[in-house]
Design a protein around this motif. Structure first.
Motif, mmCIF file in Angstrom:
data_model
loop_
_atom_site.group_PDB
_atom_site.id
_atom_site.type_symbol
_atom_site.label_atom_id
_atom_site.label_comp_id
_atom_site.label_asym_id
_atom_site.label_seq_id
_atom_site.Cartn_x
_atom_site.Cartn_y
_atom_site.Cartn_z
ATOM 1 N N ASP A 301 65.982 28.230 51.862
ATOM 2 C CA ASP A 301 65.220 29.089 52.780
ATOM 3 C C ASP A 301 66.156 29.901 53.676
ATOM 4 O O ASP A 301 65.781 30.981 54.139
ATOM 5 N N ILE A 302 67.328 29.356 53.946
ATOM 6 C CA ILE A 302 68.380 30.106 54.640
ATOM 7 C C ILE A 302 69.521 30.286 53.646
ATOM 8 O O ILE A 302 70.027 29.300 53.095
ATOM 9 N N LYS A 303 69.907 31.523 53.415
ATOM 10 C CA LYS A 303 70.980 31.807 52.472
ATOM 11 C C LYS A 303 72.299 31.970 53.222
ATOM 12 O O LYS A 303 72.375 32.720 54.199
ATOM 13 N N VAL A 304 73.324 31.249 52.800
ATOM 14 C CA VAL A 304 74.660 31.374 53.398
ATOM 15 C C VAL A 304 75.445 32.413 52.616
ATOM 16 O O VAL A 304 75.548 32.335 51.384
ATOM 17 N N VAL A 305 75.992 33.404 53.338
ATOM 18 C CA VAL A 305 76.767 34.466 52.681
ATOM 19 C C VAL A 305 78.134 34.578 53.351
ATOM 20 O O VAL A 305 78.300 34.197 54.511
ATOM 21 N N PRO A 306 79.140 35.110 52.638
ATOM 22 C CA PRO A 306 80.487 35.243 53.212
ATOM 23 C C PRO A 306 80.575 36.446 54.156
ATOM 24 O O PRO A 306 79.554 37.038 54.529
ATOM 25 N N GLY A 307 81.784 36.809 54.538
ATOM 26 C CA GLY A 307 82.000 37.890 55.497
ATOM 27 C C GLY A 307 81.483 39.244 55.030
ATOM 28 O O GLY A 307 81.222 39.473 53.849
ATOM 29 N N ILE A 308 81.336 40.137 55.999
ATOM 30 C CA ILE A 308 80.800 41.479 55.749
ATOM 31 C C ILE A 308 81.938 42.460 55.501
ATOM 32 O O ILE A 308 82.911 42.497 56.261
ATOM 33 N N LYS A 309 81.783 43.267 54.461
ATOM 34 C CA LYS A 309 82.725 44.356 54.220
ATOM 35 C C LYS A 309 82.266 45.609 54.964
ATOM 36 O O LYS A 309 83.027 46.249 55.674
ATOM 37 N N ARG A 310 80.980 45.945 54.790
ATOM 38 C CA ARG A 310 80.431 47.121 55.473
ATOM 39 C C ARG A 310 78.908 47.123 55.361
ATOM 40 O O ARG A 310 78.341 46.446 54.509
ATOM 41 N N PHE A 311 78.296 47.861 56.274
ATOM 42 C CA PHE A 311 76.848 48.069 56.204
ATOM 43 C C PHE A 311 76.555 49.387 55.495
ATOM 44 O O PHE A 311 77.303 50.363 55.625
ATOM 45 N N LEU A 312 75.460 49.406 54.762
ATOM 46 C CA LEU A 312 74.948 50.617 54.127
ATOM 47 C C LEU A 312 73.633 50.979 54.835
ATOM 48 O O LEU A 312 73.230 50.304 55.783
ATOM 49 N N LYS A 313 72.960 52.000 54.399
ATOM 50 C CA LYS A 313 71.761 52.458 55.102
ATOM 51 C C LYS A 313 70.697 51.368 55.211
ATOM 52 O O LYS A 313 70.133 51.138 56.278
ATOM 53 N N ALA A 315 71.203 48.137 53.581
ATOM 54 C CA ALA A 315 71.783 46.962 52.934
ATOM 55 C C ALA A 315 73.119 46.611 53.591
ATOM 56 O O ALA A 315 73.597 47.305 54.489
ATOM 57 N N VAL A 316 73.711 45.525 53.113
ATOM 58 C CA VAL A 316 75.035 45.118 53.567
ATOM 59 C C VAL A 316 75.856 44.745 52.341
ATOM 60 O O VAL A 316 75.359 44.121 51.402
ATOM 61 N N GLU A 317 77.115 45.181 52.337
ATOM 62 C CA GLU A 317 78.038 44.811 51.267
ATOM 63 C C GLU A 317 78.949 43.718 51.787
ATOM 64 O O GLU A 317 79.570 43.861 52.850
ATOM 65 N N LEU A 318 79.029 42.615 51.048
ATOM 66 C CA LEU A 318 79.823 41.459 51.468
ATOM 67 C C LEU A 318 81.235 41.534 50.891
ATOM 68 O O LEU A 318 81.509 42.331 49.984
ATOM 69 N N VAL A 319 82.115 40.693 51.414
ATOM 70 C CA VAL A 319 83.516 40.733 50.979
ATOM 71 C C VAL A 319 83.685 40.310 49.522
ATOM 72 O O VAL A 319 84.695 40.628 48.891
ATOM 73 N N ASN A 320 82.707 39.599 48.966
ATOM 74 C CA ASN A 320 82.780 39.204 47.557
ATOM 75 C C ASN A 320 82.185 40.258 46.621
ATOM 76 O O ASN A 320 82.040 40.028 45.426
ATOM 77 N N GLY A 321 81.810 41.427 47.186
ATOM 78 C CA GLY A 321 81.271 42.514 46.379
ATOM 79 C C GLY A 321 79.761 42.519 46.255
ATOM 80 O O GLY A 321 79.159 43.511 45.804
ATOM 81 N N GLU A 322 79.108 41.433 46.659
ATOM 82 C CA GLU A 322 77.643 41.358 46.569
ATOM 83 C C GLU A 322 77.002 42.295 47.592
ATOM 84 O O GLU A 322 77.503 42.476 48.702
ATOM 85 N N LYS A 323 75.873 42.880 47.207
ATOM 86 C CA LYS A 323 75.105 43.724 48.127
ATOM 87 C C LYS A 323 73.739 43.100 48.365
ATOM 88 O O LYS A 323 73.058 42.704 47.428
ATOM 89 N N LEU A 324 73.376 42.999 49.652
ATOM 90 C CA LEU A 324 72.085 42.441 50.021
ATOM 91 C C LEU A 324 71.232 43.519 50.679
ATOM 92 O O LEU A 324 71.694 44.199 51.596
#
Length: 412
Positions: A301-313, A315-324
């Motif tokens: 129910d709570i998703k743990v994600v790594p550090g942030i690379k950058r925000f998009l309009k 979404a957010v791009e994480l340091v592992n390349g994943e986009k949420l």
């Protein structure tokens, strides 16, 4: 307690204070005031907000409770009511502080924002200049005193990190100080930045309101059960520290955590190489005391994600390349002291605990121990005891001078 004198060259009223000026009407300022009141020492409390404990009243979320037992959070001279639970709610703690101020007849000067405080070497006095924070007018006052107590605390200013693209993000971005409950986030995808106690508890609260939170865990973190076998983990650690070396206490605490919570690294929560109590003592970094968030992490129910690379309009791009894809962001990135004028660049006294409460030229600091409310109480007691001795000695010197002047006049 204080007297008005003539105006200075800027037509600013000057107020002479027959005792210390205390800056801040949070728990630290109230605790110092109560201890001084017990000794009969007059003082003035300056508070920029319109109420006591403005952080607790205006900048905390609704479900907040004290994370450690109430006996470690009570201020000097007044315990919590017996009927209060072991972990008082936000409202109960504010009620306690209101009662505390009333019991010791502490009446702060509200809406007084301190703009500067300088020590006048020639006169050997502090000159504390304030601006009224109420209404549109800017009434300025200068308080003159021999002693200054800085009690603005460790959490005076919100920490808002600079993250690439955050300003271009199209959704709502708030600091945790603005978060009240997850009600308005129901059904939304919320990114919680920060995995301390606030970040974990906000994530849990969002879940309870059917939001979809993801929590950013950039660094290693200690997550401990709030209780072990019905006893506070914090209290058990303190008891063991009286008899055992710190490294052994940490070993035992981590074994207890493993028995209750399991291996937290399985859920993306890597533990630091340094033990929780050693880390707290060395750097003031508080472990997370779990109140239910870990169960929600286990269930997904709570998703743990790594550090942030950058925000998009959107979404957010994480340091592992994943986009949420996300709808909102809550910055649970904490607070900091704003007292770089008096202390070191990080806003804390230059002398480490337990000696950070006393500076030079009548300057004192309360609530900067990184040891929570128990550290605040310890500071207040030390400051009041020291000021009591100084105040009495100063009074004797003044009385001696008055007696001397009277003798001289009688001989004329």
């Amino acid at each position: 307690m204080f007297e008005f004198s003539g105006n200075d060259y800027l037509s600013r009223p000057s107020v002479w204070v027959h005792g210390p000026v205390i800056v801040g009407a949070g728990p630290s300022g109230l605790a110092v005031g109560a201890c001084l009141k017990e000794q009969g020492i007059p003082f003035v409390v300056l508070e920029k907000a319109s109420c006591i404990a403005s952080l607790w009243q205006n900048r905390t979320y609704d479900r907040l409770r004290l994370h450690i037992p109430k006996k470690f959070c009570q201020l000097p001279k007044l315990p919590f009511p017996q009927e209060f639970p072991e972990y008082p709610t936000k409202k109960q703690f504010i009620d306690y502080l209101e009662t505390y101020a009333s019991r010791f007849d502490i009446k702060p000067q509200f809406n007084e924002c301190v703009k500067s405080a300088k020590y006048d070497e020639a006169c050997q006095f502090w000159r504390v200049k304030t601006v009224s924070a109420a209404g549109s007018s800017r009434a300025e006052v200068e308080y003159i005193c021999q002693w200054l107590v800085v009690a603005t605390g460790e959490n005076a200013e919100c920490v808002v990190p600079e993250i690439d693209g955050l300003k271009e993000f199209s959704g709502e971005v708030i600091h945790v100080s603005e978060y009240k409950s997850g009600e308005k986030f129901a059904g939304k995808r919320v990114l919680v930045v920060g995995c301390g106690n606030s970040g974990m508890e906000v994530s849990l609260d969002l879940c309870n309101y059917n939001a979809k939170p993801s929590i950013v865990v950039r660094n290693s973190i200690h997550v401990l059960p709030r209780e072990f076998c019905g006893k506070s983990t914090f209290e058990l650690a303190l008891m063991m520290m009286k008899w055992l070396p710190l490294w052994l206490v940490d070993k035992i605490v981590l074994i207890q955590a493993w028995l209750i919570l399991g291996n937290t690294e399985n859920y993306g929560l890597k533990r630091p190489s340094v033990g929780p109590m050693e880390l707290k003592n060395a750097k003031g970094k508080t472990p997370v005391l779990d109140v239910g968030a870990l169960q929600k992490i286990r269930s997904g129910d709570i998703k743990v994600v790594p550090g942030i690379k950058r925000f998009l309009k959107g979404a957010v791009e994480l340091v592992n390349g994943e986009k949420l894809e996300i709808d909102s962001v809550v910055l649970a990135t904490g607070y900091r002291s704003n007292e770089t004028e008096f202390f070191s660049q990080n806003g804390f006294p230059t002398s480490p605990f337990p000696n950070g409460w006393k500076g030079k030229s009548g300057l004192y600091a309360a609530g900067f121990t990184k040891k929570g409310l128990s550290g605040t109480s310890a500071d207040a007691i030390e400051i009041a005891q020291d000021l009591g001795k100084v105040f009495i000695e100063d009074l004797k010197q003044k009385q001696k001078k008055v007696s001397c002047h009277r003798r001289c006049i009688s001989q004329l």
